[in-house]
Scaffold this motif. Structure first.
Motif, PDB file in Angstrom:
ATOM      1  N   ASN A  35      -2.254  20.548   3.399  1.00 46.77           N
ATOM      2  CA  ASN A  35      -1.490  21.074   4.529  1.00 46.77           C
ATOM      3  C   ASN A  35      -1.179  20.035   5.588  1.00 46.77           C
ATOM      4  O   ASN A  35      -0.781  20.371   6.698  1.00 46.77           O
ATOM      5  CB  ASN A  35      -2.239  22.266   5.131  1.00 46.77           C
ATOM      6  CG  ASN A  35      -2.236  23.426   4.167  1.00 46.77           C
ATOM      7  OD1 ASN A  35      -1.208  24.049   3.954  1.00 46.77           O
ATOM      8  ND2 ASN A  35      -3.367  23.672   3.549  1.00 46.77           N
ATOM      9  N   TYR A  36      -1.316  18.785   5.222  1.00 45.63           N
ATOM     10  CA  TYR A  36      -1.063  17.679   6.148  1.00 45.63           C
ATOM     11  C   TYR A  36       0.337  17.781   6.748  1.00 45.63           C
ATOM     12  O   TYR A  36       0.533  17.578   7.939  1.00 45.63           O
ATOM     13  CB  TYR A  36      -1.218  16.369   5.371  1.00 45.63           C
ATOM     14  CG  TYR A  36      -1.583  15.168   6.192  1.00 45.63           C
ATOM     15  CD1 TYR A  36      -0.878  14.792   7.317  1.00 45.63           C
ATOM     16  CD2 TYR A  36      -2.643  14.367   5.808  1.00 45.63           C
ATOM     17  CE1 TYR A  36      -1.206  13.679   8.050  1.00 45.63           C
ATOM     18  CE2 TYR A  36      -2.990  13.245   6.535  1.00 45.63           C
ATOM     19  CZ  TYR A  36      -2.266  12.908   7.654  1.00 45.63           C
ATOM     20  OH  TYR A  36      -2.595  11.797   8.380  1.00 45.63           O
ATOM     21  N   SER A  37       1.306  18.108   5.948  1.00 48.22           N
ATOM     22  CA  SER A  37       2.706  18.083   6.391  1.00 48.22           C
ATOM     23  C   SER A  37       3.062  19.222   7.349  1.00 48.22           C
ATOM     24  O   SER A  37       4.175  19.259   7.869  1.00 48.22           O
ATOM     25  CB  SER A  37       3.633  18.130   5.181  1.00 48.22           C
ATOM     26  OG  SER A  37       3.450  19.348   4.482  1.00 48.22           O
ATOM     27  N   HIS A  38       2.131  20.119   7.637  1.00 43.12           N
ATOM     28  CA  HIS A  38       2.432  21.243   8.540  1.00 43.12           C
ATOM     29  C   HIS A  38       2.180  20.913  10.003  1.00 43.12           C
ATOM     30  O   HIS A  38       2.230  21.816  10.843  1.00 43.12           O
ATOM     31  CB  HIS A  38       1.627  22.472   8.127  1.00 43.12           C
ATOM     32  CG  HIS A  38       2.083  23.063   6.836  1.00 43.12           C
ATOM     33  ND1 HIS A  38       3.213  23.834   6.726  1.00 43.12           N
ATOM     34  CD2 HIS A  38       1.592  22.937   5.588  1.00 43.12           C
ATOM     35  CE1 HIS A  38       3.384  24.183   5.470  1.00 43.12           C
ATOM     36  NE2 HIS A  38       2.423  23.654   4.757  1.00 43.12           N
ATOM     37  N   GLY A  39       1.910  19.633  10.312  1.00 43.61           N
ATOM     38  CA  GLY A  39       1.762  19.267  11.709  1.00 43.61           C
ATOM     39  C   GLY A  39       0.539  18.429  12.019  1.00 43.61           C
ATOM     40  O   GLY A  39       0.236  18.191  13.184  1.00 43.61           O
ATOM     41  N   ILE A  40      -0.157  17.977  11.012  1.00 43.41           N
ATOM     42  CA  ILE A  40      -1.317  17.108  11.207  1.00 43.41           C
ATOM     43  C   ILE A  40      -0.816  15.673  11.339  1.00 43.41           C
ATOM     44  O   ILE A  40       0.010  15.233  10.552  1.00 43.41           O
ATOM     45  CB  ILE A  40      -2.298  17.246  10.020  1.00 43.41           C
ATOM     46  CG1 ILE A  40      -2.857  18.671   9.958  1.00 43.41           C
ATOM     47  CG2 ILE A  40      -3.410  16.218  10.102  1.00 43.41           C
ATOM     48  CD1 ILE A  40      -3.631  18.983   8.680  1.00 43.41           C
ATOM     49  N   GLN A  41      -1.326  14.934  12.339  1.00 42.65           N
ATOM     50  CA  GLN A  41      -0.918  13.542  12.519  1.00 42.65           C
ATOM     51  C   GLN A  41      -1.868  12.559  11.840  1.00 42.65           C
ATOM     52  O   GLN A  41      -1.457  11.462  11.482  1.00 42.65           O
ATOM     53  CB  GLN A  41      -0.840  13.186  14.013  1.00 42.65           C
ATOM     54  CG  GLN A  41       0.475  13.584  14.643  1.00 42.65           C
ATOM     55  CD  GLN A  41       0.640  15.084  14.720  1.00 42.65           C
ATOM     56  OE1 GLN A  41      -0.222  15.789  15.209  1.00 42.65           O
ATOM     57  NE2 GLN A  41       1.755  15.582  14.218  1.00 42.65           N
ATOM     58  N   CYS A  42      -3.134  12.900  11.705  1.00 40.85           N
ATOM     59  CA  CYS A  42      -4.081  12.036  10.999  1.00 40.85           C
ATOM     60  C   CYS A  42      -5.230  12.900  10.498  1.00 40.85           C
ATOM     61  O   CYS A  42      -5.464  13.994  11.017  1.00 40.85           O
ATOM     62  CB  CYS A  42      -4.587  10.893  11.876  1.00 40.85           C
ATOM     63  SG  CYS A  42      -5.707  11.393  13.172  1.00 40.85           S
ATOM     64  N   ALA A  43      -5.924  12.395   9.478  1.00 41.64           N
ATOM     65  CA  ALA A  43      -6.981  13.199   8.871  1.00 41.64           C
ATOM     66  C   ALA A  43      -8.184  12.349   8.494  1.00 41.64           C
ATOM     67  O   ALA A  43      -8.067  11.155   8.215  1.00 41.64           O
ATOM     68  CB  ALA A  43      -6.440  13.911   7.637  1.00 41.64           C
ATOM     69  N   PHE A  44      -9.325  13.002   8.484  1.00 37.86           N
ATOM     70  CA  PHE A  44     -10.592  12.422   8.051  1.00 37.86           C
ATOM     71  C   PHE A  44     -11.199  13.358   7.024  1.00 37.86           C
ATOM     72  O   PHE A  44     -11.214  14.581   7.214  1.00 37.86           O
ATOM     73  CB  PHE A  44     -11.550  12.280   9.248  1.00 37.86           C
ATOM     74  CG  PHE A  44     -12.961  12.000   8.848  1.00 37.86           C
ATOM     75  CD1 PHE A  44     -13.352  10.712   8.497  1.00 37.86           C
ATOM     76  CD2 PHE A  44     -13.907  13.013   8.799  1.00 37.86           C
ATOM     77  CE1 PHE A  44     -14.659  10.442   8.103  1.00 37.86           C
ATOM     78  CE2 PHE A  44     -15.208  12.755   8.416  1.00 37.86           C
ATOM     79  CZ  PHE A  44     -15.588  11.468   8.066  1.00 37.86           C
ATOM     80  N   LEU A  45     -11.708  12.781   5.936  1.00 41.90           N
ATOM     81  CA  LEU A  45     -12.384  13.548   4.898  1.00 41.90           C
ATOM     82  C   LEU A  45     -13.776  12.973   4.669  1.00 41.90           C
ATOM     83  O   LEU A  45     -13.949  11.759   4.647  1.00 41.90           O
ATOM     84  CB  LEU A  45     -11.624  13.478   3.572  1.00 41.90           C
ATOM     85  CG  LEU A  45     -10.123  13.731   3.583  1.00 41.90           C
ATOM     86  CD1 LEU A  45      -9.544  13.539   2.190  1.00 41.90           C
ATOM     87  CD2 LEU A  45      -9.813  15.111   4.122  1.00 41.90           C
ATOM     88  N   ALA A  46     -14.741  13.848   4.471  1.00 42.76           N
ATOM     89  CA  ALA A  46     -16.081  13.408   4.091  1.00 42.76           C
ATOM     90  C   ALA A  46     -16.405  14.031   2.742  1.00 42.76           C
ATOM     91  O   ALA A  46     -16.172  15.222   2.520  1.00 42.76           O
ATOM     92  CB  ALA A  46     -17.114  13.828   5.129  1.00 42.76           C
ATOM     93  N   HIS A  47     -16.888  13.200   1.838  1.00 43.24           N
ATOM     94  CA  HIS A  47     -17.212  13.583   0.459  1.00 43.24           C
ATOM     95  C   HIS A  47     -16.261  14.665  -0.071  1.00 43.24           C
ATOM     96  O   HIS A  47     -16.654  15.793  -0.339  1.00 43.24           O
ATOM     97  CB  HIS A  47     -18.680  13.995   0.301  1.00 43.24           C
ATOM     98  CG  HIS A  47     -19.221  14.859   1.414  1.00 43.24           C
ATOM     99  ND1 HIS A  47     -18.991  16.200   1.493  1.00 43.24           N
ATOM    100  CD2 HIS A  47     -19.978  14.542   2.480  1.00 43.24           C
ATOM    101  CE1 HIS A  47     -19.593  16.685   2.556  1.00 43.24           C
ATOM    102  NE2 HIS A  47     -20.202  15.689   3.175  1.00 43.24           N
ATOM    103  N   PRO A  48     -14.968  14.286  -0.219  1.00 49.89           N
ATOM    104  CA  PRO A  48     -13.968  15.273  -0.640  1.00 49.89           C
ATOM    105  C   PRO A  48     -14.213  15.788  -2.057  1.00 49.89           C
ATOM    106  O   PRO A  48     -14.832  15.113  -2.875  1.00 49.89           O
ATOM    107  CB  PRO A  48     -12.657  14.490  -0.570  1.00 49.89           C
ATOM    108  CG  PRO A  48     -13.048  13.061  -0.707  1.00 49.89           C
ATOM    109  CD  PRO A  48     -14.407  12.948  -0.083  1.00 49.89           C
ATOM    110  N   SER A  49     -13.728  16.989  -2.299  1.00 53.28           N
ATOM    111  CA  SER A  49     -13.813  17.546  -3.650  1.00 53.28           C
ATOM    112  C   SER A  49     -12.523  18.293  -3.972  1.00 53.28           C
ATOM    113  O   SER A  49     -11.878  18.859  -3.088  1.00 53.28           O
ATOM    114  CB  SER A  49     -15.019  18.486  -3.779  1.00 53.28           C
ATOM    115  OG  SER A  49     -14.943  19.545  -2.855  1.00 53.28           O
TER     116      SER A  49
END
Length: 163
Positions: free
Chosen positions: A60-74
């Motif tokens: 859902n990044y393209s819905h208005g998120i400017q930057c993201a952080f993930l921890a141990h993604p799955s």
């Protein structure tokens, strides 16, 4: 995760059998949350996704998120990583069945092609879930959890801060 935990059952049916954790159920919740923040006047939105939540941040990044952080993604698909429209930071566990070494390397290659700023920090000697379920008495786990938290703060400040 608890030894007897049925992750696939939880995703398909939820904790009580009547609340699935599928894209059809979760995507609208994420989009509504982003739209709510935008409706309040927030113009710069960062998102953090831990474990299962990572997939939904990336999707859902393209819905208005400017930057993201993930921890141990799955469960994030390669095509979902390839579609990110902005900067991404990942805190990865050295011992992780859900984001193993080969998946981490594939993700790095994909992120290189996006043209977006990215960062992947690897924390050795910790397992999947370290950023939320670390044993505070274990100095290695505690250090990894604290550093992943600091990684997120610095990342968001760098991309969302005033300056």
């Amino acid at each position: 995760m608890p030894e007897n935990f049925d992750l696939n059952g939880w995703i398909a049916h939820g904790s009580d059998g009547n609340n699935p954790h599928t894209a059809e159920q979760i995507d609208p919740i994420i989009i509504a949350g982003i739209n709510y923040m935008k409706g309040l006047g927030f113009s710069r939105i960062g998102a953090a996704g831990y474990c299962f939540g990572a997939k939904y941040v990336v999707r859902n990044y393209s819905h208005g998120i400017q930057c993201a952080f993930l921890a141990h993604p799955s469960f994030v698909e390669n095509s979902e990583f390839a579609a990110i429209p902005g900067p991404l930071s990942i805190a990865a566990a050295g011992e992780d069945d859900y984001f193993p070494t080969h998946k981490r390397h594939e993700t790095e290659e994909i992120l290189r092609t996006t043209g977006q700023e990215y960062q992947i920090n690897l924390f050795g000697a910790v397992e999947h879930g370290f950023a939320v379920r670390a044993d505070p008495e274990d100095r290695v786990q505690r250090f990894a959890k604290e550093q992943a938290f600091n990684q997120a703060l610095v990342w968001f400040n760098h991309h969302l801060g005033e300056g």
